[in-house]
Every structure is written in C-alpha cells, then in structure tokens.
Design a protein around this motif. Sequence first.
Motif, PDB file in Angstrom:
ATOM      1  N   ARG A   1      23.811  34.140   9.459  1.00  0.00           N
ATOM      2  CA  ARG A   1      24.370  33.942  10.802  1.00  0.00           C
ATOM      3  C   ARG A   1      25.890  34.052  10.742  1.00  0.00           C
ATOM      4  NH1 ARG A   1      22.608  32.107  15.618  1.00  0.00           N
ATOM      5  NH2 ARG A   1      24.027  30.966  16.982  1.00  0.00           N
ATOM      6  N   VAL A   2      26.420  34.998  11.515  1.00  0.00           N
ATOM      7  CA  VAL A   2      27.865  35.191  11.607  1.00  0.00           C
ATOM      8  C   VAL A   2      28.253  34.957  13.067  1.00  0.00           C
ATOM      9  CG1 VAL A   2      29.798  36.740  11.137  1.00  0.00           C
ATOM     10  CG2 VAL A   2      27.678  36.964   9.817  1.00  0.00           C
ATOM     11  N   GLY A   3      28.892  33.828  13.337  1.00  0.00           N
ATOM     12  CA  GLY A   3      29.176  33.481  14.725  1.00  0.00           C
ATOM     13  C   GLY A   3      27.874  33.305  15.494  1.00  0.00           C
ATOM     14  N   GLU A   4      27.703  34.088  16.553  1.00  0.00           N
ATOM     15  CA  GLU A   4      26.491  34.013  17.368  1.00  0.00           C
ATOM     16  C   GLU A   4      25.468  35.086  16.992  1.00  0.00           C
ATOM     17  OE1 GLU A   4      25.880  31.558  19.581  1.00  0.00           O
ATOM     18  OE2 GLU A   4      27.755  30.743  18.771  1.00  0.00           O
ATOM     19  N   LYS A   5      25.762  35.861  15.978  1.00  0.00           N
ATOM     20  CA  LYS A   5      24.891  36.984  15.624  1.00  0.00           C
ATOM     21  C   LYS A   5      24.101  36.672  14.353  1.00  0.00           C
ATOM     22  CE  LYS A   5      24.905  42.045  15.234  1.00  0.00           C
ATOM     23  NZ  LYS A   5      23.949  42.198  16.346  1.00  0.00           N
ATOM     24  N   ASN A   6      22.807  36.971  14.382  1.00  0.00           N
ATOM     25  CA  ASN A   6      21.937  36.775  13.228  1.00  0.00           C
ATOM     26  C   ASN A   6      21.598  38.119  12.571  1.00  0.00           C
ATOM     27  OD1 ASN A   6      21.724  33.976  13.473  1.00  0.00           O
ATOM     28  ND2 ASN A   6      20.028  34.131  14.931  1.00  0.00           N
ATOM     29  N   PHE A   7      21.624  38.128  11.258  1.00  0.00           N
ATOM     30  CA  PHE A   7      21.248  39.305  10.480  1.00  0.00           C
ATOM     31  C   PHE A   7      20.087  38.922   9.566  1.00  0.00           C
ATOM     32  CE2 PHE A   7      25.704  39.878  11.554  1.00  0.00           C
ATOM     33  CZ  PHE A   7      25.793  41.219  11.887  1.00  0.00           C
ATOM     34  N   ARG A   8      18.967  39.605   9.728  1.00  0.00           N
ATOM     35  CA  ARG A   8      17.805  39.345   8.892  1.00  0.00           C
ATOM     36  C   ARG A   8      17.924  40.192   7.623  1.00  0.00           C
ATOM     37  NH1 ARG A   8      12.684  37.143   9.392  1.00  0.00           N
ATOM     38  NH2 ARG A   8      10.966  38.235   8.374  1.00  0.00           N
ATOM     39  N   ASP A   9      17.855  39.549   6.474  1.00  0.00           N
ATOM     40  CA  ASP A   9      18.115  40.222   5.204  1.00  0.00           C
ATOM     41  C   ASP A   9      16.871  40.958   4.704  1.00  0.00           C
ATOM     42  OD1 ASP A   9      19.444  41.058   2.949  1.00  0.00           O
ATOM     43  OD2 ASP A   9      19.303  39.139   1.897  1.00  0.00           O
ATOM     44  N   ASP A  10      16.503  41.996   5.438  1.00  0.00           N
ATOM     45  CA  ASP A  10      15.353  42.809   5.042  1.00  0.00           C
ATOM     46  C   ASP A  10      15.724  44.283   5.154  1.00  0.00           C
ATOM     47  OD1 ASP A  10      15.318  43.361   7.766  1.00  0.00           O
ATOM     48  OD2 ASP A  10      13.531  42.173   8.178  1.00  0.00           O
ATOM     49  N   GLU A  11      14.724  45.161   5.165  1.00  0.00           N
ATOM     50  CA  GLU A  11      15.002  46.601   5.161  1.00  0.00           C
ATOM     51  C   GLU A  11      15.654  47.082   6.461  1.00  0.00           C
ATOM     52  OE1 GLU A  11      10.920  45.838   6.724  1.00  0.00           O
ATOM     53  OE2 GLU A  11      11.987  45.265   4.884  1.00  0.00           O
ATOM     54  N   THR A  12      15.647  46.259   7.488  1.00  0.00           N
ATOM     55  CA  THR A  12      16.293  46.638   8.758  1.00  0.00           C
ATOM     56  C   THR A  12      17.781  46.284   8.787  1.00  0.00           C
ATOM     57  OG1 THR A  12      15.869  44.536   9.896  1.00  0.00           O
ATOM     58  CG2 THR A  12      14.102  46.186   9.942  1.00  0.00           C
ATOM     59  N   LEU A  13      18.265  45.564   7.785  1.00  0.00           N
ATOM     60  CA  LEU A  13      19.646  45.084   7.797  1.00  0.00           C
ATOM     61  C   LEU A  13      20.642  46.238   7.747  1.00  0.00           C
ATOM     62  CD1 LEU A  13      21.724  42.736   7.545  1.00  0.00           C
ATOM     63  CD2 LEU A  13      21.510  43.006   5.063  1.00  0.00           C
ATOM     64  N   ASN A  14      21.601  46.222   8.649  1.00  0.00           N
ATOM     65  CA  ASN A  14      22.745  47.127   8.598  1.00  0.00           C
ATOM     66  C   ASN A  14      23.839  46.387   7.833  1.00  0.00           C
ATOM     67  OD1 ASN A  14      25.186  48.530   9.109  1.00  0.00           O
ATOM     68  ND2 ASN A  14      24.324  49.426  10.975  1.00  0.00           N
ATOM     69  N   LEU A  15      23.935  46.638   6.533  1.00  0.00           N
ATOM     70  CA  LEU A  15      24.850  45.893   5.690  1.00  0.00           C
ATOM     71  C   LEU A  15      26.310  46.135   6.072  1.00  0.00           C
ATOM     72  CD1 LEU A  15      25.108  43.945   3.300  1.00  0.00           C
ATOM     73  CD2 LEU A  15      25.115  45.926   1.764  1.00  0.00           C
TER      74      LEU A  15
ATOM     75  N   ALA B   1      20.283  30.956   6.315  1.00  0.00           N
ATOM     76  CA  ALA B   1      19.143  30.082   6.595  1.00  0.00           C
ATOM     77  C   ALA B   1      17.964  30.528   5.737  1.00  0.00           C
ATOM     78  CB  ALA B   1      18.774  30.146   8.074  1.00  0.00           C
ATOM     79  N   CYS B   2      17.359  29.578   5.040  1.00  0.00           N
ATOM     80  CA  CYS B   2      16.262  29.930   4.131  1.00  0.00           C
ATOM     81  C   CYS B   2      14.984  30.246   4.916  1.00  0.00           C
ATOM     82  CB  CYS B   2      16.013  28.810   3.140  1.00  0.00           C
ATOM     83  SG  CYS B   2      15.475  27.253   3.863  1.00  0.00           S
ATOM     84  N   PRO B   3      14.073  30.981   4.303  1.00  0.00           N
ATOM     85  CA  PRO B   3      12.801  31.277   4.966  1.00  0.00           C
ATOM     86  C   PRO B   3      11.991  30.002   5.184  1.00  0.00           C
ATOM     87  CG  PRO B   3      13.145  32.663   3.011  1.00  0.00           C
ATOM     88  CD  PRO B   3      14.158  31.570   2.963  1.00  0.00           C
ATOM     89  N   SER B   4      11.133  30.025   6.169  1.00  0.00           N
ATOM     90  CA  SER B   4      10.254  28.888   6.421  1.00  0.00           C
ATOM     91  C   SER B   4       9.080  28.933   5.442  1.00  0.00           C
ATOM     92  CB  SER B   4       9.708  28.953   7.850  1.00  0.00           C
ATOM     93  OG  SER B   4       8.811  30.056   7.977  1.00  0.00           O
ATOM     94  N   PRO B   5       8.378  27.817   5.254  1.00  0.00           N
ATOM     95  CA  PRO B   5       7.158  27.855   4.438  1.00  0.00           C
ATOM     96  C   PRO B   5       6.160  28.903   4.928  1.00  0.00           C
ATOM     97  CG  PRO B   5       7.820  25.595   4.799  1.00  0.00           C
ATOM     98  CD  PRO B   5       8.723  26.439   5.652  1.00  0.00           C
ATOM     99  N   GLN B   6       6.051  29.069   6.247  1.00  0.00           N
ATOM    100  CA  GLN B   6       5.117  30.052   6.790  1.00  0.00           C
ATOM    101  C   GLN B   6       5.528  31.472   6.391  1.00  0.00           C
ATOM    102  OE1 GLN B   6       2.150  29.281   8.398  1.00  0.00           O
ATOM    103  NE2 GLN B   6       1.805  31.464   7.942  1.00  0.00           N
ATOM    104  N   ASP B   7       6.818  31.739   6.313  1.00  0.00           N
ATOM    105  CA  ASP B   7       7.277  33.057   5.866  1.00  0.00           C
ATOM    106  C   ASP B   7       6.747  33.358   4.469  1.00  0.00           C
ATOM    107  OD1 ASP B   7       8.737  33.603   8.186  1.00  0.00           O
ATOM    108  OD2 ASP B   7      10.554  32.659   7.395  1.00  0.00           O
ATOM    109  N   PHE B   8       6.797  32.362   3.594  1.00  0.00           N
ATOM    110  CA  PHE B   8       6.270  32.550   2.239  1.00  0.00           C
ATOM    111  C   PHE B   8       4.749  32.720   2.261  1.00  0.00           C
ATOM    112  CE2 PHE B   8      10.350  30.747   0.804  1.00  0.00           C
ATOM    113  CZ  PHE B   8      10.643  31.615  -0.242  1.00  0.00           C
ATOM    114  N   ILE B   9       4.065  31.894   3.049  1.00  0.00           N
ATOM    115  CA  ILE B   9       2.605  31.995   3.133  1.00  0.00           C
ATOM    116  C   ILE B   9       2.194  33.387   3.613  1.00  0.00           C
ATOM    117  CG2 ILE B   9       0.569  31.149   4.371  1.00  0.00           C
ATOM    118  CD1 ILE B   9       1.910  28.352   4.317  1.00  0.00           C
TER     119      ILE B   9
END
Length: 276
Positions: free
Chosen positions: A29-43, A60-68
């Motif tokens: 999270r940078v200011g009000e913008k969120n970047f998801r660290d996956d293949e869609t990320l514009n680095l 922000a770490c992944p949720s338990p459900q994300d791991f499941i």
Amino acid sequence: MKIVADSSCDLTAELKKELDVTLVPLTIRVGEKNFRDDETLNLDEMMRAIKAHDKAAQSACPSPQDFIDAFGEAKSVFVVTMTAALSGTYNSAMKAKELFQEETENSFVHIFNSKGSSVKETMIAVKLKELIDMKLTESDIVEKTEHYIENMKYIFQLGSLDTMIKNGRVSKLKGMIANVLNIRPILCSSPEGEVELIENVRSEKKSLRRLVELIGEMGDNFEDKILGISHCYASEKAEYLKKEIESRYPFKKVFIVPMAGLSSLYTNEGGITISF
C-alpha cells in the motif's frame, strides 16, 4: 507434493515453472493505492509511487484463506515464508495449516520460516524441489530442509536508505550523511531472522568487492552448494557479482533472479541479495 511460497520468493518465469511453486501474494500500500504482488503487478508504476510518496509504503500479509486457496487439493504441502521476525506472513500460514488440516483428512502441511526473504526463499524452494524429486518421505524432507535453512547464509545491500528513512529505522540526518559520504551498508539476517549490520563500506565498488569477500569468510565446501542472487533493477551489478563469485569460488551453480514487488519495496532500486 506441492510447494507454496509467499511473494517474497523471487523467481524467473522459467524457474517458477521448473519448481512448480505456487506464490501467495502480499499487498503493498502506497498512500491510497494498493499493489498486489503477483503477475499483474506493474513494478515500474509501484516504484515510481513509492519514490514520490513522502511516507513509508506498507505491506499486508496474505490471509489464511489465501494460503488455503493455494494449497488446493494437495495432500502434502510445503510452505516457505519470509522471516517470522519481521512479518505476520508466517503466522498467517500457520493458521491456514490449522484450518486446512481440520477440513482435509490425512493432509500434511509444513511451514518453513526462511528467517530471510527474497532469494533465500528461492533457494529453499529449489532445495525442496530437489528433495521431492528424490522421492523422500515428508518427514525426511522437513528434517533436511530445516537443517539446510539453519546453515544458510544471507547477505544483502540496499539500493538506498529511502525506505528505512521513511519508516523511521534510520534518521533523516543519518540517511543524508550516508548518502553524501556514499556509505553502503552491508546487512545480513541473524539466526533468528532479524536484520543485522555487518559493516558500512565507502563506495559501491568497494561494497561489491566486500560482498564477494564475505562469501569466503562466511562459508565453505562450495563445491556442494548453489548460490542465488536477486536484484532490483540492477542486472549489471548482479552479473558482475556472478562473474566474480564464479571466478573465486567453485559453487555447483550461481543463478540470478529479478526482485518482484515486496523485495523491491524494502531494498529499493539497485538493491542486491545473496544467499548460499
């Protein structure tokens, strides 16, 4: 048997396919913008936003459900997370293990605390794939991998002190002095996974030479080991290190991976990590 890792595990497309590892992304999270660290990320966009924002970016770490969700229908899962000393990702994965095993009969899940990040996680995934291919039992894989982690070395150099200044770990004055004097801190992970300073070196050229020297001071029996390098927009620097390391030490293999979002956030442009 399945390998899962958080998105601090930096990979090339080829290595991700070879290892057949499923990545669980963190969110930056940078200011009000969120970047998801996956293949869609514009680095590029994320790094520009971090540089332009006057406050520290947050992860922000992944949720338990994300791991499941990443476990899928696998009955045996090995999970690699960034150091539990600096992130809640390990605890989230442990909660996912508990929930998954309550719902899935005869399932096996083990969570490895890498006590590092970036290419150290990559190296652990490489070791897991090697052991899985050897058709070892789950308990043998865990025992050998935990032993491997305990004996790994992890050293790194930040591209700049910007993130550490913004999050208050380094005062703005000290950061300014370090930049003016061209001081390049060389850091490592402690046995507990905390970040520790090895030494401050004047000039990048000297710091790169010192990184190569430290490998010899910290390790031995290189013939039986591989070494990984990760970088944030520093491919020439990484290639230079690879060449110098290969000319000095007889590693079985030396490989390079580019950093994704999370590693880039904390090391900044020009950052380098080395693990063996």
